[in-house]
Design an enzyme around this catalytic site. Structure first.
Site, PDB file in Angstrom:
ATOM      1  N   MET A  79      18.470   2.157  45.124  1.00 18.19           N
ATOM      2  CA  MET A  79      17.934   0.897  45.644  1.00 18.19           C
ATOM      3  C   MET A  79      19.045   0.005  46.205  1.00 18.19           C
ATOM      4  O   MET A  79      20.227   0.241  45.971  1.00 18.19           O
ATOM      5  CB  MET A  79      17.167   0.168  44.537  1.00 18.19           C
ATOM      6  CG  MET A  79      15.963   0.939  44.010  1.00 18.19           C
ATOM      7  SD  MET A  79      15.059   0.069  42.709  1.00 18.19           S
ATOM      8  CE  MET A  79      14.336  -1.283  43.639  1.00 18.19           C
ATOM      9  N   HIS A  80      18.640  -1.011  46.951  1.00 21.16           N
ATOM     10  CA  HIS A  80      19.460  -2.150  47.368  1.00 21.16           C
ATOM     11  C   HIS A  80      20.462  -1.880  48.484  1.00 21.16           C
ATOM     12  O   HIS A  80      21.028  -2.830  49.027  1.00 21.16           O
ATOM     13  CB  HIS A  80      20.231  -2.741  46.180  1.00 21.16           C
ATOM     14  CG  HIS A  80      19.440  -2.922  44.928  1.00 21.16           C
ATOM     15  ND1 HIS A  80      18.278  -3.657  44.884  1.00 21.16           N
ATOM     16  CD2 HIS A  80      19.647  -2.466  43.659  1.00 21.16           C
ATOM     17  CE1 HIS A  80      17.804  -3.655  43.641  1.00 21.16           C
ATOM     18  NE2 HIS A  80      18.617  -2.938  42.892  1.00 21.16           N
ATOM     19  N   ASP A 236      14.335   4.585  43.142  1.00 22.97           N
ATOM     20  CA  ASP A 236      14.581   5.683  42.213  1.00 22.97           C
ATOM     21  C   ASP A 236      13.940   5.470  40.843  1.00 22.97           C
ATOM     22  O   ASP A 236      13.394   6.410  40.259  1.00 22.97           O
ATOM     23  CB  ASP A 236      16.079   5.958  42.075  1.00 22.97           C
ATOM     24  CG  ASP A 236      16.917   4.717  41.819  1.00 22.97           C
ATOM     25  OD1 ASP A 236      16.353   3.614  41.620  1.00 22.97           O
ATOM     26  OD2 ASP A 236      18.155   4.846  41.824  1.00 22.97           O
TER      27      ASP A 236
END
Length: 485
Positions: A79-80, A236
């Protein structure tokens, strides 16, 4: 047959799952990380694509008949990560990853610019999130920022390359800090505070929703029929929840991957920004989840193995499957800063209590316990919300260690269950989302719980010793923070 891909930090994993829900084949390719400056963590976006293609190539070569039967594809991903694309869809710079702490100063700036940030996003501004990274790019790389046409997360970039579509699911989008998490839509208010607009963002879909089809070139390459459906997928951790059947309020798991995550499903948007707990959308419609996040979990053991030039298995072997008492050494696992509960990108790791008699086993045990204590911090941070976490399933690379599982059970005081396919849970969850997109089945039918391989219950005597050790460990961060201030 259904294909799931997990675009991780250290590797890309691909799995084939059959109609019975069983994994019939797996493949993976390693990824390299770059740390060009202190607190920086970057990857080449095209390396994700190459690794994903190579992994599916491996599946197609080893299992051509099964690969040819694929009807749906799902993607999960770290992520991110800020993947910045120009007008032609090409990356403008290396992706800035989730464990990159360079934008910690920009977090305060973003919260100043957008006073409603917490209410809309449900989360603190943290250096790991995507939005502060763009504030940093605007300030330090203005020429790059001026050319940004699209911002994608890692798995969305891989999907774009496989399908030609720029799409993101709700669970991953929630981790950008640009999502109105309660309403499940992009927030123009927060985007404006970072100098962006809706035109920079991909189209939003639910994780189980079909959003694209695999390009004809890749379908031919892998021997698949035309029109293979690609799902919205998931970040995830939400994908791991799908793989574990964690789709009802109160379901929980602990992921010991590169980072560590304590995950709980909620039936409503339940923000808790003051304790640095994340409140995100789940990968299924009408569900949300909370996460406590540690930036260095299994990565802490990997770091120790690297500096001692010794495989992890050799470090763990002398300790067996249980310990009688806590290590005399204590370890803070803040090698890349920390999120929950400190929200401190500049926090540092430390060993405390080293003596001339300290041996390697003491240090290895301290690393395992330091991560377990950090998990307990996360459990405490999430304790004010209901339902309470009464037990957890354990997934990720660290789940392979029975010793670590027992230490975590003793530190948390709740049962811990090691489950089948625990180290490919996100890829399996992605495959399940691909199946839901292709078949429109009910999630409860597809998202079943995996078989439990072993259960670890707390030992009363060790629990008491760990309670005291944890109280002492809790004093380390504020003391060391004061010294480094």
């Amino acid at each position: 047959m259904y294909l799931g891909m997990d675009i991780g930090t250290s590797s890309v994993k691909a799995v084939l799952a059959n109609d019975a829900g069983a994994i019939v084949a797996t493949a993976s390719r390693e990824l390299a990380l770059s740390h060009p400056a202190p607190l920086w963590s970057e990857q080449d976006p095209d390396a994700w694509v190459d690794a994903a293609i190579d992994a599916v190539d491996d599946l197609a070569a080893a299992r051509p008949r099964e690969t040819a039967q694929v009807r749906g594809v799902g993607l999960a991903g770290q992520m991110h990560g800020a993947t910045l694309l120009g007008a032609g869809g090409q990356p403008l710079r290396p992706a800035i990853l989730w464990n990159d702490g360079r934008s910690h100063a920009e977090c305060a700036e973003l919260e100043r610019r957008c006073p409603s940030l917490h209410a809309i996003s449900g989360n603190l501004a943290m250096a790991g999130f995507t939005a502060p990274k763009l504030v940093w790019v605007a300030r330090h790389e203005p020429d790059v920022f001026a050319r940004v046409a699209h911002v994608l997360l890692p798995k969305a970039y891989v999907r774009y390359r496989l399908t030609g579509e720029m799409v993101e699911d709700m669970s991953d989008a929630a981790g950008t800090l640009w999502l109105d998490v309660g309403r499940r839509c992009w927030s123009e208010t927060i985007l404006e505070a970072t100098g962006l607009g809706l035109h920079h963002m991909p189209r939003l879909v639910e994780g189980s929703q079909p959003c694209a089809v695999l390009s004809p070139d890749f379908a031919r390459r892998w021997g698949m029929a035309p029109g293979v459906v690609v799902a919205g997928g998931a970040g995830d951790n939400a994908a791991s929840a799908i793989g574990l059947g964690a789709i009802a309020p109160g379901d929980a798991f602990l992921s010991l991957g590169t980072s560590g995550v304590l995950f709980r499903v909620t039936e409503r948007f339940a923000p808790a920004p003051r304790s640095a707990v994340h409140a995100f959308c789940h990968a299924l419609p009408g569900l949300w989840h909370q996460m406590g996040v540690m930036l260095s979990a299994a990565a802490s053991l990997g770091w120790l193995a690297r500096i001692l030039a010794t495989p992890e298995s050799e470090l763990l072997a002398p300790l067996g499957e249980a310990v009688e008492r806590p290590s005399p050494v204590q370890f803070l696992p803040y090698l890349d800063g920390e999120r929950t509960p400190h929200n401190d990108a500049t926090a540092a790791g430390a060993f405390v209590g080293l003596r001339s008699a300290t041996g390697r086993d003491d240090i290895v045990q301290a690393v395992l316990e330091g991560v377990a204590f950090a998990v307990r911090d996360n459990l405490a941070a999430m304790g004010g919300s209901s339902p309470a976490i009464a037990q957890v399933d354990l997934v990720g690379g660290g789940s392979r260690s029975a010793l670590w599982a027992q230490i975590i059970a003793d530190v948390l005081g709740i049962p811990v269950h090691r489950v089948e396919e625990g180290d490919v849970g996100a890829a399996l969850g992605a495959a399940r989302l691909g199946r839901l997109a292709a078949t429109r089945e009910e999630p409860a039918k597809v998202c079943t719980r995996p078989r439990r391989l072993a259960s670890f219950v707390p030992h009363a005597s060790t629990m008491a010793a760990y309670d005291e050790a944890y109280r002492q460990w809790r004093k380390l961060y504020p003391a060391l923070k004061e010294l480094s201030a």
